[in-house]
Scaffold this motif. Structure first.
Motif, mmCIF file in Angstrom:
data_model
loop_
_atom_site.group_PDB
_atom_site.id
_atom_site.type_symbol
_atom_site.label_atom_id
_atom_site.label_comp_id
_atom_site.label_asym_id
_atom_site.label_seq_id
_atom_site.Cartn_x
_atom_site.Cartn_y
_atom_site.Cartn_z
ATOM 1 N N LEU A 559 38.155 41.234 47.162
ATOM 2 C CA LEU A 559 39.529 41.443 47.629
ATOM 3 C C LEU A 559 39.766 42.842 48.167
ATOM 4 O O LEU A 559 40.515 43.033 49.126
ATOM 5 N N TYR A 560 39.138 43.852 47.538
ATOM 6 C CA TYR A 560 39.423 45.234 47.899
ATOM 7 C C TYR A 560 38.402 45.815 48.873
ATOM 8 O O TYR A 560 38.437 47.008 49.175
ATOM 9 N N LYS A 561 37.475 44.969 49.336
ATOM 10 C CA LYS A 561 36.472 45.370 50.327
ATOM 11 C C LYS A 561 35.675 46.596 49.880
ATOM 12 O O LYS A 561 35.338 47.473 50.672
ATOM 13 N N ASN A 562 35.348 46.649 48.571
ATOM 14 C CA ASN A 562 34.597 47.782 48.030
ATOM 15 C C ASN A 562 33.296 47.360 47.344
ATOM 16 O O ASN A 562 32.652 48.141 46.657
ATOM 17 N N GLY A 563 32.914 46.087 47.540
ATOM 18 C CA GLY A 563 31.680 45.585 46.941
ATOM 19 C C GLY A 563 31.836 45.056 45.541
ATOM 20 O O GLY A 563 30.898 44.478 44.982
ATOM 21 N N ARG A 564 33.004 45.219 44.927
ATOM 22 C CA ARG A 564 33.231 44.730 43.570
ATOM 23 C C ARG A 564 33.796 43.316 43.651
ATOM 24 O O ARG A 564 34.910 43.114 44.142
ATOM 25 N N LEU A 565 33.039 42.370 43.137
ATOM 26 C CA LEU A 565 33.377 40.963 43.332
ATOM 27 C C LEU A 565 34.282 40.431 42.219
ATOM 28 O O LEU A 565 34.193 40.856 41.072
ATOM 29 N N ALA A 579 38.900 39.436 37.583
ATOM 30 C CA ALA A 579 37.925 40.503 37.808
ATOM 31 C C ALA A 579 36.684 40.262 36.963
ATOM 32 O O ALA A 579 36.672 39.419 36.047
ATOM 33 N N SER A 580 35.630 41.036 37.232
ATOM 34 C CA SER A 580 34.359 40.824 36.525
ATOM 35 C C SER A 580 34.443 41.149 35.040
ATOM 36 O O SER A 580 33.572 40.753 34.266
ATOM 37 N N ASP A 581 35.495 41.874 34.636
ATOM 38 C CA ASP A 581 35.671 42.165 33.211
ATOM 39 C C ASP A 581 36.540 41.141 32.499
ATOM 40 O O ASP A 581 36.837 41.276 31.313
ATOM 41 N N GLY A 582 36.975 40.088 33.222
ATOM 42 C CA GLY A 582 37.761 39.026 32.620
ATOM 43 C C GLY A 582 39.263 39.187 32.755
ATOM 44 O O GLY A 582 40.028 38.291 32.370
ATOM 45 N N ASP A 583 39.730 40.310 33.334
ATOM 46 C CA ASP A 583 41.163 40.521 33.510
ATOM 47 C C ASP A 583 41.657 39.839 34.786
ATOM 48 O O ASP A 583 40.941 39.796 35.803
ATOM 49 N N ILE A 584 42.880 39.318 34.736
ATOM 50 C CA ILE A 584 43.473 38.676 35.911
ATOM 51 C C ILE A 584 43.826 39.728 36.955
ATOM 52 O O ILE A 584 44.343 40.804 36.626
ATOM 53 N N VAL A 585 43.506 39.425 38.213
ATOM 54 C CA VAL A 585 43.850 40.312 39.319
ATOM 55 C C VAL A 585 45.244 39.918 39.809
ATOM 56 O O VAL A 585 45.433 38.841 40.378
ATOM 57 N N LYS A 586 46.200 40.768 39.541
ATOM 58 C CA LYS A 586 47.572 40.491 39.977
ATOM 59 C C LYS A 586 47.659 40.607 41.497
ATOM 60 O O LYS A 586 47.010 41.478 42.082
ATOM 61 N N PRO A 587 48.460 39.727 42.159
ATOM 62 C CA PRO A 587 49.366 38.719 41.593
ATOM 63 C C PRO A 587 48.751 37.327 41.540
ATOM 64 O O PRO A 587 49.472 36.329 41.573
ATOM 65 N N SER A 608 34.908 39.389 57.487
ATOM 66 C CA SER A 608 35.629 40.659 57.356
ATOM 67 C C SER A 608 36.306 40.800 56.003
ATOM 68 O O SER A 608 36.956 41.795 55.731
ATOM 69 N N ARG A 609 36.184 39.778 55.154
ATOM 70 C CA ARG A 609 36.811 39.725 53.839
ATOM 71 C C ARG A 609 38.340 39.671 53.887
ATOM 72 O O ARG A 609 39.024 39.990 52.919
ATOM 73 N N ASP A 610 38.869 39.244 55.059
ATOM 74 C CA ASP A 610 40.295 38.918 55.172
ATOM 75 C C ASP A 610 40.456 37.441 54.821
ATOM 76 O O ASP A 610 40.562 36.573 55.685
ATOM 77 N N TYR A 611 40.439 37.164 53.534
ATOM 78 C CA TYR A 611 40.292 35.801 53.035
ATOM 79 C C TYR A 611 41.537 34.953 53.296
ATOM 80 O O TYR A 611 42.670 35.444 53.346
ATOM 81 N N ARG A 612 41.269 33.647 53.393
ATOM 82 C CA ARG A 612 42.312 32.636 53.368
ATOM 83 C C ARG A 612 42.007 31.685 52.216
ATOM 84 O O ARG A 612 40.888 31.175 52.097
ATOM 85 N N PHE A 613 43.008 31.492 51.354
ATOM 86 C CA PHE A 613 42.855 30.630 50.180
ATOM 87 C C PHE A 613 43.700 29.377 50.387
ATOM 88 O O PHE A 613 44.910 29.476 50.651
ATOM 89 N N LEU A 614 43.077 28.198 50.265
ATOM 90 C CA LEU A 614 43.764 26.937 50.502
ATOM 91 C C LEU A 614 43.921 26.162 49.198
ATOM 92 O O LEU A 614 42.927 25.863 48.520
ATOM 93 N N ILE A 615 45.179 25.842 48.876
ATOM 94 C CA ILE A 615 45.525 25.051 47.692
ATOM 95 C C ILE A 615 45.920 23.658 48.163
ATOM 96 O O ILE A 615 46.780 23.509 49.048
ATOM 97 N N ASP A 625 47.007 34.577 51.985
ATOM 98 C CA ASP A 625 46.118 35.647 52.443
ATOM 99 C C ASP A 625 45.635 36.432 51.228
ATOM 100 O O ASP A 625 45.919 36.066 50.079
ATOM 101 N N ARG A 626 44.920 37.526 51.453
ATOM 102 C CA ARG A 626 44.311 38.283 50.358
ATOM 103 C C ARG A 626 45.324 39.069 49.527
ATOM 104 O O ARG A 626 44.957 39.682 48.523
ATOM 105 N N GLU A 627 46.584 39.058 49.933
ATOM 106 C CA GLU A 627 47.640 39.684 49.154
ATOM 107 C C GLU A 627 48.517 38.643 48.463
ATOM 108 O O GLU A 627 49.598 38.965 47.958
#
Length: 831
Positions: A559-565, A579-587, A608-615, A625-627
Motif C-alpha cells: 500500500l505504501y510503495k515501500n516494499g513492506r507487504l 500488516a505483517s505484524d498482525g495489526d489492521i491497516v486503517k481504514p 505501479s501499486r495503485d491498487y484497485r480492490f473489488l468487492i 482505491d488504495r486509500e
C-alpha cells in the motif's frame, strides 16, 4: 584472544614433510611448564605454501578472525628454522596466554630479506642470569628472543624466557612425563598438536567465549594429534588421548568398551545440525566406569532402568536448529518397551505410531550426563529399533515424518561419501553439518566475527566428522573435513516442522512472501476463524481472531510503495488489510451489511501499486482505491446476473481486460472503466476454473471439459476434444497441466497415475522453474512434477490438503506447506 589466534593460524599452515626431522630432546625440556597447547613442526619453510594449497584451511581466509591470525603470525614468519620447532601456548593466568617458539639456532634463522631484518638494529637488550634477552617491536607488538647453548627461544612474554633461563641454570626439568612419551611416539613426518586436558576448556573459551561446557571435569591428560595436509581437498586429524587411568577423567568412561557402528545416522533428519553417538556393547562395563568416575562403589552403584540400558547398544543426541532429541538403538525392542512401561502412558498416535508421556524426565541424564549432556525429556516413541525421546510430541512427529520420507542422513549421497572415509566403528562419534555448525557457533564468538562466520561458503565441505575409538588403554581420535563433489548431492524432502493449531484447519495453508527474509511465511485459518502466521521454521508468530472464514486466497499488496507487504482479503462481512505484524491497516476494516459472496479481487494494472480492490456481493461490485475510497469512475456496479467467481484482470498486449463470469452463462469482457470492451453473443457452461490467457486470446474451460478460445475480436472457437467431466486444469504462461480421473497430462505428455481422490492441481513458478502440484486426499499423498512431467525425487510425501509451493527460506530454497493431521500444518523443505 589475539595471541590464541596466532596459534590457530599456525595450525592452518602446517606442512607435509618428506624427511624425518632430528629429535632434539633438549628442546622438549625447554617447553614451558604451563603450556596449554603445543605445536611441533618438523619443517617451517613451507608454511605459507601449505596455507594457500589446502582448501579447508582457506575457508576462513577472508574473515576478520583470519586477518587477525595473519597479522600476529607475521611475528614468527620472519624466522626460518631448519630443525624441528615447538610453538607453545602458555597459560600465565586464568585467561592470559602467551606464545613461545623453541628451536635450534642456525646462521639463517632470521631471514635476511624479511621485514624483521629492517628492525634488527633497533633491538633493546637486557641481562638476566647471565643471558642476554633481546626485545624488538613490530607493528606495535613486542617480541622477545634469546640465543643460548645453540637454542633459540622467542616469545611474546619476557617471563617465559626468564623461566627458561632459570630452568637451564638450576637443572630443573619441567617436562611432563606423559607429554614426553606422546611426543616421542608421534608421527615425526607430520606436524603435531598437543593439548593439555586440564587447560583445554579455558583454552577453548578464548575462541568461543560464550560456549558453556556441561561439566568442569578434565576430559583427558594429554591429547596428541597428527595433522595431515597432504591432500589439498581434505584436512585429516589422527591422534590419541591419554588419561591418568584413575577413572576420574571423562575419557576414562570409555575404558574397556568395544567400538560399534553409529546407527543413529539412520534416523537423524538430513537438515540436522549434527549428532553425537555413544556405543556400549557391554553396559555393565560402562556402569562400572561411571561408578568409579562418580566415586561410588561399583557393586553398590545403581542406575535407574538398568533393564532398558541393557537392551540397548547405542545412545546419542540429535541436534536440530533449536532443539535436541535423544535416540537409543535397541537390540531387543520388546524388552526395551517393557522396561519403560512403568513410566510410560500412551498419549496419542501419529501415523500409526504411539507416542508416550514419560514420568521420569531425567533418567537418561543420570546415565549419560557426563558424556552426552542430554536434555530432560517428557515423551518417547519407538520407531522400528530406535527409541526417540524429546521434550514435546511435535519434535518426535517431525522425526517420524522425516524417517518415513527417508529424509535422513544415511540416505544422503554426501554423508555416504564422507562416512566411507571414516572408520566403520567407533566408541564415541560426532557428526556436524558445517554450515549449521557455523551458524550455531556464531552466537558463541565476539560480535565483530558473527557475520563473517555466517557468510563462509561451505558448499564444497558440507560435513565434518570426529570419532573416538577406545582400544589398548588409549582413546584414538580420527577427525576430518573432506571435499564432497557436487554430483554426489541428492534431493530429499525434509519435514521442517509440524505446527499444531488450537483447532482443526478451516482451509489449506497458504505461503506468502516475507519482505524481510525474501522467503515465505505461512498463513492458515482454523475452524474457530483464528488466523495464524507461521514462519518458515514452524514458529507461530501471531494469531488474530476474524469475524468469519476467509473467502478464497489471501492477496499481498504494498500500500505504501515501500516494499513492506500487507495481507488483503475478505470474509463474508468484512474487507481487511492486515500488516505483517498482525495489526489492521486503517481504514481497511470495512464491515458490510450485505453478504460478500466472492473472494477479494486485487488489480494492479500497470504494476505501479495503485491498487484497485473489488468487492462482490451477489450481482453487485464495489471498487476501492488504495486509500479505501470508492472509485466513482468504475461504471460496472451491478451485473445482470449473479457473479460466479471473483473478477479477473488479464492484459493482452497493451489492453487491459476485466473478466466477470455470470451464472447466466455470460462472460463480461470490460475495460478499466467497467465498459464492455468485447461484446460476446455466446453463452458458456462455466466450470470452476478461471479464464486463462492463451496465445493472445482467452481460454474458457466449460463444465464438460470443452476448451473454448475467445479472440480479441470476439470470435469464439470450441474444440472438439473434451477433457471430460470432473477435470482439473491449470495453465501458467506456456506450461499446461490437466487431470481427468487418473490421467495426468503435462505439456501434452500424458501418464497414468494411481487411482485416488485428487485435488489442488496447479502450476507454480519458483526459482525460475515450473512445477505441477497435486494431492491425493484418499491416501494423503502430495505429488510434485517438473515441466517435463517427471515426478521429483522422493515424492510423494505425506499431505492431507492441496499444497502451496515456493521459495521457503530464501530465493533458492524450495519448500511447500500442506495440512498434516486435521489440526496441524506441515512445512517441507526440498534439499
Amino acid at each position: 584472544m589475539r595471541k590464541l589466534a596466532l596459534l590457530f593460524c599456525l595450525l592452518t599452515v602446517l606442512i607435509k614433510c618428506e624427511k624425518a626431522p632430528t629429535t632434539g630432546t633438549s628442546l622438549l625440556h625447554l617447553i614451558p611448564q604451563k603450556s596449554a597447547a603445543i605445536i611441533r613442526i618438523p619443517y617451517w619453510e613451507d608454511f605459507s605454501e601449505s596455507l594457500k594449497a589446502n582448501d579447508p584451511a582457506n575457508l576462513l581466509s577472508e574473515t576478520n578472525f583470519s586477518q587477525t591470525l595473519i597479522k600476529y603470525s607475521a611475528l614468527f614468519k620472519n624466522f626460518k628454522p631448519v630443525d624441528e620447532t615447538y610453538l607453545s601456548f602458555v597459560a600465565l593466568g586464568d585467561n592470559d596466554y602467551d606464545l613461545a617458539l623453541i628451536t635450534e639456532s642456525n646462521p639463517n634463522l632470521v631471514s635476511k630479506d624479511s621485514v624483521f631484518s629492517v628492525f634488527i638494529n633497533a633491538v633493546s637488550t637486557y641481562d638476566y642470569e647471565g643471558v642476554s634477552i633481546n626485545t624488538i617491536t613490530i607493528n606495535e607488538t613486542p617480541l622477545h628472543y634469546l640465543e643460548y647453548n645453540s637454542i633459540f627461544i622467542a616469545s611474546t612474554s619476557k617471563l617465559i624466557l626468564e623461566n627458561a633461563i632459570l630452568q637451564n641454570n638450576t637443572g630443573r626439568d619441567p617436562i611432563d612425563a606423559s607429554l614426553e612419551k606422546m611426543i616421542k611416539t608421534s608421527n615425526a613426518q607430520r606436524a603435531n598438536l598437543y593439548l593439555k586436558g586440564s587447560r583445554f576448556k579455558k583454552l577453548f573459551r578464548t575462541i568461543l567465549p560464550k560456549f558453556k561446557f556441561s561439566s568442569n571435569a578434565t576430559p583427558f591428560e594429554w591429547l596428541a594429534v597428527d595433522i595431515d595436509l597432504e591432500q589439498v581437498e581434505s584436512l585429516q586429524l589422527n591422534g590419541v588421548a591419554m588419561t591418568l587411568n584413575e577413572g576420574k577423567q571423562a575419557l576414562d568412561l570409555l575404558k574397556n568398551l568395544n567400538p560399534g557402528q553409529a546407527k543413529i545416522a539412520g534416523i537423524t533428519p538430513s537438515t540436522s545440525r549434527g549428532f553425537i553417538s555413544f556405543n556400549y556393547s557391554d553396559w555393565e562395563t560402562y556402569r562400572t566406569n561411571l561408578a568409579v568416575y562418580q566415586n561410588a562403589a561399583p557393586k553398590a552403584f545403581k542406575i535407574p532402568f538398568t533393564e532398558y540400558f541393557q537392551s540397548t547398544t547405542e545412545t546419542g543426541v540429535i541436534y536440530k536448529e533449536n532443539e535436541q532429541l535423544i535416540v537409543s538403538t535397541s537390540s531387543d525392542v520388546e524388552a526395551s518397551k517393557i522396561s519403560l512401561a512403568s513410566i510410560s502412558t500412551e498419549k496419542e498416535k501419529f501415523r500409526g505410531t504411539p507416542i508416550y508421556a514419560v514420568s521420569d524426565s531425567t533418567f537418561l541424564q543420570k546415565a549419560f550426563g557426563e558424556l552426552l549432556d542430554p536434555p530432560s525429556v517428557h515423551f518417547y516413541s519407538a520407531v522400528d529399533s530406535y527409541f526417540v525421546f524429546a521434550k514435546n510430541p511435535t519434535q518426535i512427529k517431525d522425526l517420524i515424518a522425516n524417517y518415513q520420507n527417508e529424509a535422513v542422513l544415511v540416505n544422503t549421497a554426501s554423508f555416504s561419501a564422507f562416512s566411507g572415509k571414516m572408520s566403520d566403528e567407533s566408541t564415541l562419534s560426532f557428526y556436524g553439518n558445517t554450515k549449521s555448525l557455523a551458524d550455531y557457533l556464531s552466537a558463541k564468538v565476539d560480535k565483530k566475527h558473527i557475520k563473517t562466520l555466517k557468510d563462509i561458503n561451505f558448499k564444497n565441505y558440507p560435513e565434518s566428522f570426529m570419532q573416538l575409538i577406545q582400544a589398548d588403554d588409549f582413546t584414538y581420535l580420527n577427525a576430518a573435513v573432506h571435499k564432497i563433489a557436487q554430483k554426489q548431492k541428492s534431493t530429499q524432502i525434509v519435514q521442517v516442522a509440524s505446527v499444531k493449531l488450537d483447532t482443526d484447519l478451516l482451509s489449506p495453508p497458504q505461503m506468502l512472501k516475507n519482505y524481510r527474509t525474501k522467503g515465505q511465511d505461512i498463513l492458515v485459518q482454523d475452524i474457530s476463524n483464528i488466523l495464524y502466521r507461521i514462519n518458515s521454521s514452524g514458529k507461530i508468530e501471531w494469531k488474530k481472531e476474524l469475524d468469519g472464514p476467509i473467502l478464497g486466497k489471501v492477496e499481498q499488496v504494498d500500500l505504501y510503495k515501500n516494499g513492506r507487504l500487507q495481507y488483503a482479503f475478505t470474509t463474508p462481512s468484512h474487507f481487511y488489510i492486515i500488516a505483517s505484524d498482525g495489526d489492521i491497516v486503517k481504514p481497511f476494516d470495512i464491515e458490510y451489511t450485505d453478504k460478500i459472496t466472492q473472494p477479494l479481487a486485487v488489480f494492479d494494472y500497470d504494476g505501479s501499486r495503485d491498487y484497485r480492490f473489488l468487492i462482490v456481493q451477489n450481482d453487485k461490485i464495489i471498487m476501492y482505491d488504495r486509500e479505501a475510497k470508492t472509485v466513482d469512475g468504475f461504471l460496472y456496479n451491478k451485473a445482470p446476473a449473479e457473479i460466479l467467481q471473483k473478477p479477473q484482470h488479464i492484459r493482452l498486449g497493451n489492453k487491459d481486460y476485466i473478466l466477470i463470469q455470470l451464472n447466466s452463462g455470460k462472460l463480461e469482457l470490460l475495460n478499466r472503466r467497467g465498459e464492455t470492451r468485447i461484446p460476446l453473443k455466446d453463452q458458456f457452461k462455466f466450470s470452476k476454473s478461471p479464464v486463462f490467457e492463451d496465445s493472445n486470446s482467452f481460454l474458457v474451460l466449460e463444465a464438460d471439459g470443452t476448451p473454448v478460445t475467445i479472440s480479441q475480436s470476439g470470435k469464439t472457437t470450441r474444440q472438439k476434444t473434451k477433457l471430460g467431466a470432473d477435470f482439473q486444469f491449470s495453465k501458467l504462461n506456456k506450461t499446461e497441466a490437466s487431470l481427468v480421473e487418473n490421467k495426468l497430462t503435462i505439456n501434452k505428455k500424458s501418464q497414468e497415475i494411481e487411482l485416488g481422490i485428487y485435488t489442488g492441481l496447479k502450476i507454480v513458478q519458483a526459482a525460475n522453474k515450473y512445477y505441477i502440484c497435486v494431492t491425493d486426499l484418499q491416501e494423503k499423498r502430495v505429488f510434485v512434477y517438473d515441466a517435463k512431467g517427471n515426478l521429483l525425487p522422493n515424492f510423494p510425501v505425506y499431505g492431507a490438503s492441496e499444497i502451496d509451493f515456493g521459495s521457503l527460506k530464501g530465493s533458492k530454497d524450495l519448500g511447500f506447506s500442506t495440512q498434516g493431521e486435521s489440526d496441524s500444518v506441515i512445512i517441507y523443505q526440498i534439499n
